[in-house]
Scaffold this motif. Structure first.
Motif, PDB file in Angstrom:
ATOM      1  N   ILE A   1       0.855  -1.180   0.000  1.00  0.00           N
ATOM      2  CA  ILE A   1       0.000   0.000   0.000  1.00  0.00           C
ATOM      3  C   ILE A   1       0.893   1.232   0.000  1.00  0.00           C
ATOM      4  O   ILE A   1       2.078   1.158   0.309  1.00  0.00           O
ATOM      5  CB  ILE A   1      -0.973   0.032   1.205  1.00  0.00           C
ATOM      6  CG1 ILE A   1      -0.209   0.112   2.523  1.00  0.00           C
ATOM      7  CG2 ILE A   1      -1.908  -1.151   1.178  1.00  0.00           C
ATOM      8  CD1 ILE A   1      -1.109   0.358   3.714  1.00  0.00           C
ATOM      9  N   LYS A   2       0.316   2.380  -0.348  1.00  0.00           N
ATOM     10  CA  LYS A   2       1.071   3.627  -0.381  1.00  0.00           C
ATOM     11  C   LYS A   2       1.272   4.155   1.036  1.00  0.00           C
ATOM     12  O   LYS A   2       0.422   3.960   1.906  1.00  0.00           O
ATOM     13  CB  LYS A   2       0.349   4.659  -1.230  1.00  0.00           C
ATOM     14  CG  LYS A   2       0.282   4.248  -2.680  1.00  0.00           C
ATOM     15  CD  LYS A   2      -0.443   5.273  -3.503  1.00  0.00           C
ATOM     16  CE  LYS A   2      -0.411   4.767  -4.948  1.00  0.00           C
ATOM     17  NZ  LYS A   2      -1.247   5.469  -5.838  1.00  0.00           N
ATOM     18  N   VAL A   3       2.382   4.843   1.254  1.00  0.00           N
ATOM     19  CA  VAL A   3       2.703   5.390   2.566  1.00  0.00           C
ATOM     20  C   VAL A   3       1.578   6.296   3.063  1.00  0.00           C
ATOM     21  O   VAL A   3       1.150   6.195   4.223  1.00  0.00           O
ATOM     22  CB  VAL A   3       4.040   6.164   2.535  1.00  0.00           C
ATOM     23  CG1 VAL A   3       4.295   6.873   3.852  1.00  0.00           C
ATOM     24  CG2 VAL A   3       5.186   5.227   2.216  1.00  0.00           C
ATOM     25  N   LEU A   4       1.085   7.166   2.209  1.00  0.00           N
ATOM     26  CA  LEU A   4       0.029   8.087   2.618  1.00  0.00           C
ATOM     27  C   LEU A   4      -1.213   7.336   3.084  1.00  0.00           C
ATOM     28  O   LEU A   4      -1.845   7.701   4.079  1.00  0.00           O
ATOM     29  CB  LEU A   4      -0.324   9.044   1.480  1.00  0.00           C
ATOM     30  CG  LEU A   4      -1.338  10.129   1.829  1.00  0.00           C
ATOM     31  CD1 LEU A   4      -0.853  10.977   3.000  1.00  0.00           C
ATOM     32  CD2 LEU A   4      -1.592  11.015   0.627  1.00  0.00           C
ATOM     33  N   GLU A   5      -1.563   6.256   2.391  1.00  0.00           N
ATOM     34  CA  GLU A   5      -2.711   5.438   2.797  1.00  0.00           C
ATOM     35  C   GLU A   5      -2.473   4.837   4.184  1.00  0.00           C
ATOM     36  O   GLU A   5      -3.368   4.827   5.026  1.00  0.00           O
ATOM     37  CB  GLU A   5      -2.959   4.334   1.776  1.00  0.00           C
ATOM     38  CG  GLU A   5      -4.128   3.438   2.111  1.00  0.00           C
ATOM     39  CD  GLU A   5      -4.297   2.270   1.149  1.00  0.00           C
ATOM     40  OE1 GLU A   5      -5.109   1.386   1.463  1.00  0.00           O
ATOM     41  OE2 GLU A   5      -3.636   2.236   0.103  1.00  0.00           O
ATOM     42  N   ALA A   6      -1.274   4.370   4.421  1.00  0.00           N
ATOM     43  CA  ALA A   6      -0.947   3.780   5.719  1.00  0.00           C
ATOM     44  C   ALA A   6      -1.054   4.819   6.831  1.00  0.00           C
ATOM     45  O   ALA A   6      -1.665   4.576   7.875  1.00  0.00           O
ATOM     46  CB  ALA A   6       0.454   3.181   5.687  1.00  0.00           C
ATOM     47  N   VAL A   7      -0.477   5.983   6.614  1.00  0.00           N
ATOM     48  CA  VAL A   7      -0.496   7.036   7.632  1.00  0.00           C
ATOM     49  C   VAL A   7      -1.924   7.517   7.880  1.00  0.00           C
ATOM     50  O   VAL A   7      -2.336   7.680   9.030  1.00  0.00           O
ATOM     51  CB  VAL A   7       0.428   8.203   7.235  1.00  0.00           C
ATOM     52  CG1 VAL A   7       0.263   9.373   8.191  1.00  0.00           C
ATOM     53  CG2 VAL A   7       1.878   7.732   7.216  1.00  0.00           C
ATOM     54  N   GLU A   8      -2.682   7.730   6.831  1.00  0.00           N
ATOM     55  CA  GLU A   8      -4.077   8.167   6.991  1.00  0.00           C
ATOM     56  C   GLU A   8      -4.877   7.155   7.800  1.00  0.00           C
ATOM     57  O   GLU A   8      -5.657   7.520   8.673  1.00  0.00           O
ATOM     58  CB  GLU A   8      -4.735   8.395   5.632  1.00  0.00           C
ATOM     59  CG  GLU A   8      -4.252   9.645   4.930  1.00  0.00           C
ATOM     60  CD  GLU A   8      -4.796   9.785   3.510  1.00  0.00           C
ATOM     61  OE1 GLU A   8      -5.400   8.821   2.986  1.00  0.00           O
ATOM     62  OE2 GLU A   8      -4.612  10.863   2.944  1.00  0.00           O
TER      63      GLU A   8
END
Length: 140
Positions: free
Chosen positions: A117-124
């Motif tokens: 998954i994308k980093v931004l998706e993980a952080v969100e």
């Protein structure tokens, strides 16, 4: 009761026999599996699901549960340590939903597979569930 040998070997293979925790004294080579949400004293076998297990070296495995302060917050933020819920079933579901940061990126664990998954998706997602907060403590 320990994690089955078959499950242990499959998790180690999924994680390429690399310690996912990668703590300060890490030896790098994973030879054990670690529960992201600890089973505690016995606990339920529902927490032995592959989504709750990561590969670890013996040193990191031994030190993770005793982690506190900033290091504990980092482990939570990376999805390495998952905080328990009211029931073991809810905790297992949380492990299925919380992504894990590996050295080569962020992944959702689906059985014995890592789904990137994308980093931004993980952080969100981590912010959404309250695993990390923005503006305080350890976060990206």
């Amino acid at each position: 009761m320990a994690v089955s040998r078959r499950t242990k070997l499959a998790v180690l293979a999924r994680d390429n026999h690399v310690c996912v925790i990668a703590g300060l004294n890490c030896v790098g080579v994973a030879t054990v599996v670690d529960h992201r949400a600890n089973r505690g004293a016995g606990g339920s076998v529902v927490l032995d699901s592959p989504e709750n297990l990561i590969s670890a070296c013996p040193l990191c495995n031994g030190g993770k549960e005793d982690a506190d302060g900033a290091y504990r917050a980092e482990l939570v933020a990376r999805g390495i340590r998952v905080q328990k819920r009211a029931t073991n079933a809810q905790t297992a579901e949380r492990c299925t939903n919380i992504p894990v940061e590996y050295a080569d990126g962020w992944f959702r664990l689906e059985g014995f597979a890592r789904v990137p998954i994308k980093v931004l998706e993980a952080v969100e997602y981590m912010v959404l569930i309250g695993a990390i907060t923005t503006g305080k403590g350890w976060a990206y």
